[in-house]
Design an enzyme around this catalytic site. Structure first.
Site, PDB file in Angstrom:
ATOM      1  N   GLY A  55       0.827  -1.199   0.000  1.00  0.00           N
ATOM      2  CA  GLY A  55       0.000   0.000   0.000  1.00  0.00           C
ATOM      3  C   GLY A  55       0.858   1.243   0.000  1.00  0.00           C
ATOM      4  O   GLY A  55       2.052   1.193   0.300  1.00  0.00           O
ATOM      5  N   GLY A  77       3.371   7.478   3.893  1.00  0.00           N
ATOM      6  CA  GLY A  77       4.493   6.607   3.587  1.00  0.00           C
ATOM      7  C   GLY A  77       4.035   5.345   2.879  1.00  0.00           C
ATOM      8  O   GLY A  77       2.873   5.215   2.503  1.00  0.00           O
ATOM      9  N   VAL A 104       3.581   1.143   2.681  1.00  0.00           N
ATOM     10  CA  VAL A 104       3.346   0.012   3.569  1.00  0.00           C
ATOM     11  C   VAL A 104       3.866  -1.264   2.917  1.00  0.00           C
ATOM     12  O   VAL A 104       3.604  -1.520   1.739  1.00  0.00           O
ATOM     13  CB  VAL A 104       1.843  -0.146   3.866  1.00  0.00           C
ATOM     14  CG1 VAL A 104       1.630  -1.211   4.930  1.00  0.00           C
ATOM     15  CG2 VAL A 104       1.245   1.176   4.317  1.00  0.00           C
ATOM     16  N   LYS A 109       4.888   0.110   8.055  1.00  0.00           N
ATOM     17  CA  LYS A 109       4.770   1.368   7.321  1.00  0.00           C
ATOM     18  C   LYS A 109       6.047   2.175   7.474  1.00  0.00           C
ATOM     19  O   LYS A 109       6.433   2.515   8.590  1.00  0.00           O
ATOM     20  CB  LYS A 109       3.576   2.159   7.846  1.00  0.00           C
ATOM     21  CG  LYS A 109       3.393   3.466   7.129  1.00  0.00           C
ATOM     22  CD  LYS A 109       1.989   3.994   7.319  1.00  0.00           C
ATOM     23  CE  LYS A 109       1.815   5.244   6.465  1.00  0.00           C
ATOM     24  NZ  LYS A 109       0.456   5.746   6.514  1.00  0.00           N
ATOM     25  N   ASP A 152      -8.336  11.555   6.990  1.00  0.00           N
ATOM     26  CA  ASP A 152      -8.148  10.930   5.687  1.00  0.00           C
ATOM     27  C   ASP A 152      -8.996   9.651   5.608  1.00  0.00           C
ATOM     28  O   ASP A 152      -8.482   8.580   5.328  1.00  0.00           O
ATOM     29  CB  ASP A 152      -6.658  10.640   5.449  1.00  0.00           C
ATOM     30  CG  ASP A 152      -6.351  10.446   3.962  1.00  0.00           C
ATOM     31  OD1 ASP A 152      -7.234  10.756   3.129  1.00  0.00           O
ATOM     32  OD2 ASP A 152      -5.254   9.983   3.646  1.00  0.00           O
TER      33      ASP A 152
END
Ligand SMILES: *[C@@H]1O[C@H](CO)[C@@H](O)[C@H](O)[C@H]1NC(C)=O
Ligand SMILES: *[C@@H]1O[C@H](CO)[C@@H](O)[C@H](O)[C@H]1NC(C)=O
Ligand SMILES: *[C@@H]1O[C@H](CO)[C@@H](O)[C@H](O)[C@H]1NC(C)=O
Ligand SMILES: *[C@@H]1O[C@H](CO)[C@@H](O)[C@H](O)[C@H]1NC(C)=O
Ligand SMILES: *[C@@H]1O[C@H](CO)[C@@H](O)[C@H](O)[C@H]1NC(C)=O
Ligand SMILES: *[C@@H]1O[C@H](CO)[C@@H](O)[C@H](O)[C@H]1NC(C)=O
Ligand SMILES: *[C@@H]1O[C@H](CO)[C@@H](O)[C@H](O)[C@H]1NC(C)=O
Ligand SMILES: *[C@@H]1O[C@H](CO)[C@@H](O)[C@H](O)[C@H]1NC(C)=O
Ligand SMILES: *[C@@H]1O[C@H](CO)[C@@H](O)[C@H](O)[C@H]1NC(C)=O
Ligand SMILES: *[C@@H]1O[C@H](CO)[C@@H](O)[C@H](O)[C@H]1NC(C)=O
Ligand SMILES: *[C@@H]1O[C@H](CO)[C@@H](O)[C@H](O)[C@H]1NC(C)=O
Length: 812
Positions: free
Chosen positions: A534, A539, A541, A555, A647
């Protein structure tokens, strides 16, 4: 009328009971009978099997008469005890008895026949026939009733220990008293009670001083939503997880809804928590009173400062210029390394050392508003008994306040505390005092768990010499065993047991089991960061495999410009959050410029991936809607720290193997103090296009309502299959863009159009299978309310949860 029907029920139930063979009536004890500690089968078990009452081991050869949860089965010392009769006076493991005397008194006697505890109930006050019995109910209440008396003669619910069960009332006459430490049932120093002004409070009631610390004593009651005007003084938790108190304290647990086992507990660490039993038999925290464990009073001794870190738990340290009074016992606090100032009487000799984010609560000599630092220093230097002062910005007034302290008590350090302590020290040595460093200077707390031994001496008189020799040998063996077990355990756990915050292993709780990893370890675990799973704004993952946890998500944060302290503070915040619908953080790594976070791995990926593969049926989509709302509600309100996510989007809602949603990536969220609510320091735009609330665009204050908006968009996306980010056409109609998505849905539900019709039109056509039209209607209504342009018109996340669940309970 009521009395006679009550009597009838009682008589019928007694007849019913007495018609059964006696072996089946395990939940009752009849007049004249007793339970003996020598017979392991002498246990009362409630009808459903959820609760048991009997002799419970609290130490070596030390027992208490107690009630505990017995479903799922537990044994030895791993049961969850909810009530104890004789917590401060344990009894012997032989010859002790609980007897229901013929006169109606329930009596606990120990080996010497001395009465340790008794109910002093007197059925003669209302009954002539003395037809009474003791029964353990499915509610966990142990009740002594006489069929002629309207009210029970005695019930354990009126004498709580440290736990309040659903339906059990906390009243003006009752207090929850924490236990001394984990595994030690003796009365501890923390109390939950109704104060004289009708407010429910937490009090540290220690041997040397006492102090109220919850609700926050820096605020008056009404500022924290409490009223002093309702003198009924009653508080109760119901079985759904809703708590109401007459002082207006109300909350819903994060898992509000039908659950079989819950309890509210005054924990030995000074916090109060609601626990719910999960499917795997573990207890999960579903509400807690204090989010910062160092704001509890009485943790460290005088002048000592409490600080919390996820990896080390709570610890106490001495401020600069002070050393431990007693190197082995932190409860004795710290002593100055310099001589008292009072004899010198001269200004010229003192100076002040600033300790940012530190506070010593209470013992203010004065309160000086709107003042300057110079004036405050002058004031404290003048006062012989001033040990230092707190200097804090008062946001309401826009000026600084000064609080000279005559004692340094209840010290704590927290990045979220926006004030400083100025410590009064001799000028000559000021430069030689450093900021307190961790290590030899800090002792971990709370104190070591001490094994309970019987203190009383009657044993000798009761036993003959042969037995007493055997007893001594047994004690010595037991001592050796304890040491061995303790060492083995410490070794196996790999950490100081105190760092676990003292929680039993069955409780998985905020801040526990948190690991600090090295960069090399994580590099190896992720095979040189090769499997990317991801990418977020914070950042990238990667998938990894840890030797002790198994699969994990690691992460790697983008070039971190935060300092180490600031990063640790944020990790602490995230580590404090513990909810079934939030992703669990296992640990972190700080090394040089590397900043990494380690999370549990979700094998069904994100909601985004699964939505695009059209695999989620309506039932799953509904459950995901409810679950992620619960997670967000917890972030916003339950943990009292007001964490915004900022988010919320399908990429950040992950699914475990049961498709239970877990909100991820709340590391981006910024901790908000409640005071700064109206005026936030967000300057950069955060979030993702398509899910962002209008406040970001119009540069308006950012509140938790931005998450509500984004959540609404996610709901619409799940319902319609429309993509709020990129425009694309489905069935010849445009469903793209967040504005267009909402207007499109609003247009479909024009007045006059039947509900069945417009719901069918907006629903994602690619999802096959049946759906509950009522649920769909609720979801659409909630979603549209969440995406209101005016943030005040949007509900809060806990209102969303309530709206979704209310519909469910109506349908039951
Ligand atoms: C308690 O111990 C028994 C046996 O020692 C075990 O079967 C059970 O799973 C344990 N329960 C918990 C909640 O740890
Ligand atoms: C509290 O105790 C008093 C006196 O012992 C008693 O009269 C009263 O009924 C009790 N109140 C409650 C709510 O139990
Ligand atoms: C006081 O609190 C009790 C219990 O929560 C409630 O039933 C009662 O209505 C309240 N009284 C007033 C005057 O608000
Ligand atoms: C330190 O405290 C321990 C435990 O309370 C006590 O046994 C010991 O004597 C104390 N030491 C000193 C130097 O006071
Ligand atoms: C604080 O004091 C200054 C100078 O004494 C004064 O001008 C100002 O109005 C005061 N502010 C408040 C909020 O009282
Ligand atoms: C924190 O304190 C500083 C002064 O020490 C002040 O300028 C700032 O506005 C305060 N921030 C908050 C969020 O209260
Ligand atoms: C404090 O300063 C005095 C004078 O400089 C010095 O004699 C003394 O040793 C110092 N004390 C400490 C604890 O550093
Ligand atoms: C002590 O007790 C043991 C076992 O109960 C018994 O065999 C023995 O005779 C007793 N001794 C005395 C001196 O009473
Ligand atoms: C990781 O990189 C190092 C060199 O940087 C290499 O020696 C090692 O074999 C790599 N490991 C894996 C699993 O790719
Ligand atoms: C959900 O997405 C994950 C990751 O892409 C995938 O492994 C899983 O099979 C998907 N589930 C369904 C039901 O499509
Ligand atoms: C926010 O607070 C700061 C001080 O903390 C102040 O200077 C600023 O004017 C405030 N902004 C608004 C919009 O109230």
């Amino acid at each position: 009328m009521r009395n006679s029907s009550f009597l009838l029920v009682l008589i019928l139930s007694i007849l019913h009971l007495s018609s059964q063979p006696s072996s089946a009536t395990h939940d009752t004890l009849s007049r004249g009978d007793s339970l003996s500690i020598d017979n392991p089968d002498d246990i009362l078990i409630s009808k459903s099997g959820v609760f048991s009452a009997g002799f419970y081991p609290v130490g070596k050869n030390a027992y208490c008469f107690a009630i505990w949860f017995s479903h799922p089965p537990c044994s030895g010392q791993n049961c969850t005890v909810v009530w104890v009769a004789n917590r401060d006076e344990p009894i012997n493991g032989r010859y002790s008895k609980l007897s229901l005397k013929k006169n109606g008194n329930l009596v606990l006697t120990d080996a010497s026949q001395a009465v340790v505890w008794a109910t002093e109930s007197d059925p003669l006050s209302c009954s002539k026939t003395l037809f009474f019995q003791l029964q353990l109910l499915d509610s966990g209440n142990l009740v002594l009733r006489d069929r002629e008396c309207n009210v029970p003669l005695w019930q354990s619910f009126h004498y709580p220990t440290d736990v309040l069960l659903p339906g059990q009332k906390l009243t003006r006459n009752t207090t929850l008293v924490s236990s001394r430490s984990n595994g030690n049932f003796f009365s501890g120093y923390y109390k939950l009670y109704f104060d004289n002004d009708n407010v429910l409070r937490l009090l540290f009631d220690g041997p040397l001083y006492s102090s109220v610390y919850w609700p926050d004593p820096a605020h008056v009651s009404w500022e924290v939503g409490r009223t002093t005007y309702n003198d009924s003084r009653v508080a109760v938790l119901d079985s759904l997880g809703s708590f109401t108190s007459s002082d207006d304290l109300k909350f819903l647990t994060s898992d509000f809804g039908q659950k079989t086992q819950r309890m509210l507990k005054a924990d030995h660490d000074g916090n109060i928590r609601v626990y719910s039993r999960e499917k795997d038999g573990k207890w999960a925290v579903t509400w807690q009173g204090l989010s910062e464990s160092c704001t509890v009073h009485g943790i460290c001794g005088p002048k000592s400062v409490c600080s919390y870190s996820p990896s080390e738990g709570r610890s106490c340290s001495c401020p600069p210029g002070y050393v431990w009074s007693n190197d082995t016992d932190w409860t004795q606090g710290c002593a100055p390394r310099f001589e008292s100032f009072c004899n010198k009487g001269a200004h010229a000799h003192v100076d002040f050392l600033r300790l940012p984010h530190h506070d010593y609560y209470g013992y203010d000599r004065a309160y000086i508003q709107n003042t300057t630092l110079a004036w405050c220093k002058e004031k404290c230097a003048d006062l012989c008994d001033c040990k230092g002062f707190q200097y804090k910005f008062n946001g309401n007034r826009g000026s600084f306040d000064c609080y000279p302290k005559i004692r340094l008590q209840n010290g704590y350090f927290s990045f979220s505390f926006n004030g400083s302590i100025y410590l009064k020290l001799p000028k000559a040595n000021l430069s030689s005092y450093q900021r307190p460093t961790k290590g030899s200077n800090s002792l971990s707390c709370p104190p070591k768990v001490q094994e309970v031994f019987l203190k009383r001496t009657y044993l000798e008189s009761h036993m003959n010499s042969t037995l007493s020799i055997l007893f001594t040998v047994a004690m010595v063996l037991a001592g050796v065993e304890i040491v061995v077990v303790f060492l083995t355990w410490s070794f196996l756990i790999g950490t100081d047991p105190d760092k676990l915050g003292g929680y039993a292993k069955g409780y998985h709780l905020a801040g526990t089991g948190f690991t600090r990893f090295t960069y090399a370890e994580l590099k190896k675990a992720t095979e040189n960061f090769s499997k990317q799973i991801g990418r977020g704004s914070g950042g990238i993952v990667y998938k990894g495999v840890l030797s002790d946890h198994g699969e994990a998500a690691v992460k790697l944060l983008n070039e971190a410009n935060q300092g180490e302290d600031e990063f640790l503070a944020e990790v602490r915040t995230i580590g404090n959050l513990n909810h079934i619908n939030l992703i669990t953080m296992w640990g972190y790594c700080v090394e040089g410029r590397h900043r990494l976070l380690v999370y549990e791995f979700m094998n069904h990926g994100s909601l985004a991936e699964n939505l695009s593969s059209d695999q989620l049926d309506w039932k799953k989509r509904y459950e995901i809607a409810v679950g992620s709302a619960k997670g967000l509600a917890y972030l916003h309100e339950e943990c009292l720290e007001w964490v915004l996510h900022c988010d919320v989007k399908p990429q950040n809602i992950l699914l475990n193997s049961d498709y239970q949603p877990k909100v991820a990536d709340f590391g981006l969220s910024k901790l908000l103090n409640r005071d700064s609510f109206k005026n936030t320091s967000f300057s950069r735009i955060r979030g993702t296009r398509g899910y962002m609330a209008p406040e970001w665009v119009y540069n308006m204050p950012i509140t938790f309502k931005v998450d509500v908006y984004s959540y609404g968009i996610v709901l619409l996306e799940m319902l319609t299959g429309g993509n709020p980010v990129a425009s694309h056409a489905i069935d010849g109609e445009v469903k793209g863009g967040n504005k267009r998505l909402t207007t499109w849905v609003r247009e479909k539900m024009k007045p006059g159009v039947a509900m069945e019709t417009w719901i069918r039109e907006i629903m994602d056509p690619t999802v096959k299978g049946p759906y509950d039209i009522k649920k769909m209607e609720v979801l659409v209504a909630v979603a549209l309310q969440c995406v209101e342009e005016d943030r005040d018109a949007r509900p809060t996340m806990s209102q969303v949860v309530e709206m979704l669940l209310r519909h469910e309970s109506e349908n039951l």
